[in-house]
Design a protein around this motif. Structure first.
Motif, PDB file in Angstrom:
ATOM      1  N   THR A 115       0.842  -1.185   0.000  1.00 13.87           N
ATOM      2  CA  THR A 115       0.000   0.000   0.000  1.00 13.87           C
ATOM      3  C   THR A 115       0.882   1.241   0.000  1.00 13.87           C
ATOM      4  O   THR A 115       0.600   2.216  -0.683  1.00 13.87           O
ATOM      5  CB  THR A 115      -0.925   0.012   1.232  1.00 13.87           C
ATOM      6  N   GLY A 116       1.969   1.199   0.768  1.00 13.03           N
ATOM      7  CA  GLY A 116       2.905   2.316   0.813  1.00 13.03           C
ATOM      8  C   GLY A 116       3.530   2.577  -0.552  1.00 13.03           C
ATOM      9  O   GLY A 116       3.664   3.719  -0.982  1.00 13.03           O
ATOM     10  N   GLU A 117       3.908   1.486  -1.264  1.00 17.36           N
ATOM     11  CA  GLU A 117       4.481   1.628  -2.596  1.00 17.36           C
ATOM     12  C   GLU A 117       3.466   2.292  -3.530  1.00 17.36           C
ATOM     13  O   GLU A 117       3.807   3.165  -4.307  1.00 17.36           O
ATOM     14  CB  GLU A 117       4.891   0.257  -3.150  1.00 17.36           C
ATOM     15  N   ASP A 118       2.212   1.865  -3.470  1.00 17.28           N
ATOM     16  CA  ASP A 118       1.163   2.440  -4.305  1.00 17.28           C
ATOM     17  C   ASP A 118       0.939   3.900  -3.953  1.00 17.28           C
ATOM     18  O   ASP A 118       0.584   4.707  -4.810  1.00 17.28           O
ATOM     19  CB  ASP A 118      -0.151   1.668  -4.140  1.00 17.28           C
ATOM     20  N   GLN A 119       1.145   4.246  -2.705  1.00 14.26           N
ATOM     21  CA  GLN A 119       0.956   5.614  -2.230  1.00 14.26           C
ATOM     22  C   GLN A 119       1.962   6.561  -2.888  1.00 14.26           C
ATOM     23  O   GLN A 119       1.647   7.707  -3.158  1.00 14.26           O
ATOM     24  CB  GLN A 119       1.125   5.632  -0.708  1.00 14.26           C
ATOM     25  N   TRP A 120       3.178   6.063  -3.161  1.00 13.14           N
ATOM     26  CA  TRP A 120       4.229   6.931  -3.688  1.00 13.14           C
ATOM     27  C   TRP A 120       4.089   7.204  -5.184  1.00 13.14           C
ATOM     28  O   TRP A 120       4.583   8.223  -5.668  1.00 13.14           O
ATOM     29  CB  TRP A 120       5.603   6.330  -3.416  1.00 13.14           C
ATOM     30  N   LYS A 121       3.450   6.314  -5.927  1.00 10.59           N
ATOM     31  CA  LYS A 121       3.388   6.447  -7.387  1.00 10.59           C
ATOM     32  C   LYS A 121       2.739   7.755  -7.834  1.00 10.59           C
ATOM     33  O   LYS A 121       3.309   8.475  -8.663  1.00 10.59           O
ATOM     34  CB  LYS A 121       2.666   5.223  -7.980  1.00 10.59           C
ATOM     35  N   PRO A 122       1.547   8.132  -7.321  1.00  9.92           N
ATOM     36  CA  PRO A 122       0.953   9.404  -7.753  1.00  9.92           C
ATOM     37  C   PRO A 122       1.833  10.608  -7.394  1.00  9.92           C
ATOM     38  O   PRO A 122       1.925  11.567  -8.157  1.00  9.92           O
ATOM     39  CB  PRO A 122      -0.373   9.476  -6.992  1.00  9.92           C
ATOM     40  N   MET A 123       2.493  10.528  -6.252  1.00 13.14           N
ATOM     41  CA  MET A 123       3.371  11.620  -5.831  1.00 13.14           C
ATOM     42  C   MET A 123       4.576  11.709  -6.769  1.00 13.14           C
ATOM     43  O   MET A 123       5.010  12.806  -7.137  1.00 13.14           O
ATOM     44  CB  MET A 123       3.830  11.371  -4.386  1.00 13.14           C
ATOM     45  N   GLU A 124       5.091  10.563  -7.151  1.00 12.86           N
ATOM     46  CA  GLU A 124       6.225  10.525  -8.075  1.00 12.86           C
ATOM     47  C   GLU A 124       5.831  11.139  -9.422  1.00 12.86           C
ATOM     48  O   GLU A 124       6.576  11.944  -9.996  1.00 12.86           O
ATOM     49  CB  GLU A 124       6.679   9.076  -8.274  1.00 12.86           C
ATOM     50  N   ASP A 125       4.655  10.778  -9.928  1.00 15.88           N
ATOM     51  CA  ASP A 125       4.173  11.310 -11.210  1.00 15.88           C
ATOM     52  C   ASP A 125       3.989  12.823 -11.150  1.00 15.88           C
ATOM     53  O   ASP A 125       4.381  13.548 -12.071  1.00 15.88           O
ATOM     54  CB  ASP A 125       2.861  10.644 -11.610  1.00 15.88           C
ATOM     55  N   ALA A 126       3.384  13.302 -10.047  1.00 16.66           N
ATOM     56  CA  ALA A 126       3.156  14.741  -9.900  1.00 16.66           C
ATOM     57  C   ALA A 126       4.483  15.485  -9.785  1.00 16.66           C
ATOM     58  O   ALA A 126       4.641  16.580 -10.329  1.00 16.66           O
ATOM     59  CB  ALA A 126       2.292  15.012  -8.669  1.00 16.66           C
ATOM     60  N   LEU A 127       5.454  14.881  -9.105  1.00 19.60           N
ATOM     61  CA  LEU A 127       6.759  15.505  -8.935  1.00 19.60           C
ATOM     62  C   LEU A 127       7.479  15.630 -10.272  1.00 19.60           C
ATOM     63  O   LEU A 127       8.100  16.653 -10.561  1.00 19.60           O
ATOM     64  CB  LEU A 127       7.602  14.689  -7.949  1.00 19.60           C
ATOM     65  N   SER A 128       7.371  14.612 -11.094  1.00 24.09           N
ATOM     66  CA  SER A 128       8.065  14.660 -12.390  1.00 24.09           C
ATOM     67  C   SER A 128       7.429  15.679 -13.338  1.00 24.09           C
ATOM     68  O   SER A 128       8.057  16.098 -14.309  1.00 24.09           O
ATOM     69  CB  SER A 128       8.100  13.272 -13.035  1.00 24.09           C
ATOM     70  N   CYS A 129       6.202  16.112 -13.057  1.00 25.81           N
ATOM     71  CA  CYS A 129       5.532  17.134 -13.879  1.00 25.81           C
ATOM     72  C   CYS A 129       5.926  18.555 -13.485  1.00 25.81           C
ATOM     73  O   CYS A 129       5.587  19.509 -14.190  1.00 25.81           O
ATOM     74  CB  CYS A 129       4.014  16.990 -13.782  1.00 25.81           C
ATOM     75  N   CYS A 130       6.616  18.706 -12.347  1.00 27.84           N
ATOM     76  CA  CYS A 130       7.036  20.039 -11.896  1.00 27.84           C
ATOM     77  C   CYS A 130       8.092  20.587 -12.862  1.00 27.84           C
ATOM     78  O   CYS A 130       8.991  19.862 -13.281  1.00 27.84           O
ATOM     79  CB  CYS A 130       7.597  19.991 -10.483  1.00 27.84           C
ATOM     80  N   ASN A 131       7.961  21.882 -13.194  1.00 29.55           N
ATOM     81  CA  ASN A 131       8.873  22.494 -14.164  1.00 29.55           C
ATOM     82  C   ASN A 131      10.068  23.184 -13.520  1.00 29.55           C
ATOM     83  O   ASN A 131      11.087  23.388 -14.184  1.00 29.55           O
ATOM     84  CB  ASN A 131       8.111  23.499 -15.040  1.00 29.55           C
ATOM     85  N   LEU A 173      14.804  16.333   1.172  1.00 31.02           N
ATOM     86  CA  LEU A 173      13.872  16.897   0.180  1.00 31.02           C
ATOM     87  C   LEU A 173      14.638  17.547  -0.973  1.00 31.02           C
ATOM     88  O   LEU A 173      14.264  17.390  -2.140  1.00 31.02           O
ATOM     89  CB  LEU A 173      12.929  17.901   0.842  1.00 31.02           C
ATOM     90  N   GLU A 174      15.725  18.244  -0.668  1.00 23.98           N
ATOM     91  CA  GLU A 174      16.530  18.874  -1.719  1.00 23.98           C
ATOM     92  C   GLU A 174      17.165  17.834  -2.629  1.00 23.98           C
ATOM     93  O   GLU A 174      17.214  18.009  -3.848  1.00 23.98           O
ATOM     94  CB  GLU A 174      17.605  19.776  -1.100  1.00 23.98           C
ATOM     95  N   ARG A 175      17.639  16.733  -2.052  1.00 18.01           N
ATOM     96  CA  ARG A 175      18.218  15.666  -2.869  1.00 18.01           C
ATOM     97  C   ARG A 175      17.168  15.070  -3.809  1.00 18.01           C
ATOM     98  O   ARG A 175      17.453  14.795  -4.968  1.00 18.01           O
ATOM     99  CB  ARG A 175      18.813  14.565  -1.987  1.00 18.01           C
ATOM    100  N   ILE A 176      15.960  14.864  -3.271  1.00 17.28           N
ATOM    101  CA  ILE A 176      14.885  14.319  -4.110  1.00 17.28           C
ATOM    102  C   ILE A 176      14.586  15.274  -5.258  1.00 17.28           C
ATOM    103  O   ILE A 176      14.509  14.871  -6.422  1.00 17.28           O
ATOM    104  CB  ILE A 176      13.614  14.065  -3.262  1.00 17.28           C
ATOM    105  N   VAL A 177      14.427  16.561  -4.930  1.00 18.75           N
ATOM    106  CA  VAL A 177      14.107  17.558  -5.960  1.00 18.75           C
ATOM    107  C   VAL A 177      15.219  17.631  -6.998  1.00 18.75           C
ATOM    108  O   VAL A 177      14.955  17.616  -8.206  1.00 18.75           O
ATOM    109  CB  VAL A 177      13.865  18.941  -5.305  1.00 18.75           C
ATOM    110  N   ASN A 178      16.467  17.702  -6.543  1.00 21.54           N
ATOM    111  CA  ASN A 178      17.586  17.804  -7.486  1.00 21.54           C
ATOM    112  C   ASN A 178      17.709  16.567  -8.356  1.00 21.54           C
ATOM    113  O   ASN A 178      18.042  16.665  -9.532  1.00 21.54           O
ATOM    114  CB  ASN A 178      18.900  18.060  -6.741  1.00 21.54           C
ATOM    115  N   THR A 179      17.450  15.406  -7.786  1.00 22.81           N
ATOM    116  CA  THR A 179      17.581  14.171  -8.560  1.00 22.81           C
ATOM    117  C   THR A 179      16.450  14.034  -9.579  1.00 22.81           C
ATOM    118  O   THR A 179      16.692  13.756 -10.749  1.00 22.81           O
ATOM    119  CB  THR A 179      17.589  12.947  -7.626  1.00 22.81           C
TER     120      THR A 179
END
Length: 194
Positions: A115-131, A173-179
């Motif tokens: 369930t936790g893995e499924d929880q991260w997928k929408p967040m990952e998709d939304a994050l990759s759409c950030c410009n 959080l900065e590492r995630i954003v930068n990566t």
């Protein structure tokens, strides 16, 4: 006898003495009364032994104790010196009893993990759409699921971002954003140069 054991015995004696009436206390002092030791009967000995031998999951504990009322379960927990509160539900009491015996539910853990893995997928998709990096930071800071450092670490690992346990929440959080976002921005910039 350790210091803690001595303190426990003295606390028991003090509680006993405080429970006496003035007359009873006076009789005891004058030698006209005696204090006797009587071991408590283990009311739930059979159930404790069954749990130790048979239970592998919380559901097994529930089956062994299924005929008991909540009051009985509270007494059972009392016998084991468990921190059970009267407002705890029967399910919570079963979980505390299972935890006392070292019983973990691997199936329940696995389902929670998935369930936790499924929880991260929408967040990952939304994050990759950030410009922009700022937009990505604002997005991550607004997520309730990322309030705790341990959740940020799990999310970072889900994304394949290297994490050092010494990093602060902000650094993670900065590492995630930068990566995730930074690499996308750098990739677009390189394609424009070509």
């Amino acid at each position: 006898m350790s210091k803690q054991d001595t303190e426990k015995v003295l606390r028991i004696a003090l509680n006993f003495l405080e429970g006496l009436t003035v007359e009873q206390f006076q009789e005891l002092i004058e030698g006209n009364a005696e204090i006797h030791y009587k071991a408590k009967e283990k009311r739930f000995l059979k159930e404790i032994q069954r749990i130790e031998l048979e239970a592998r999951h919380t559901t097994d504990v529930e089956k062994i104790l299924e005929g008991y009322t909540k009051k009985d379960l509270l007494q059972f927990g009392d016998e084991l010196n468990l921190p059970i509160k009267t407002r705890d539900t029967k399910k919570v009491i079963y979980q505390k009893i299972a935890a006392h015996f070292g019983i973990t539910d691997s199936a329940e853990y696995e389902s929670n993990r998935l369930t936790g893995e499924d929880q991260w997928k929408p967040m990952e998709d939304a994050l990759s759409c950030c410009n922009t990096v700022e937009e990505a930071k604002d997005f991550l800071l607004s997520q309730d699921a990322l309030r705790l450092k341990k959740d940020i670490v799990v999310f970072a690992k889900h994304l394949g971002v290297y994490v050092n346990q010494r990093y602060t929440k902000q650094e993670l959080l900065e590492r995630i954003v930068n990566t995730v976002v930074g690499s996308g921005i750098r990739g677009r910039a390189m394609r424009m140069e070509d």
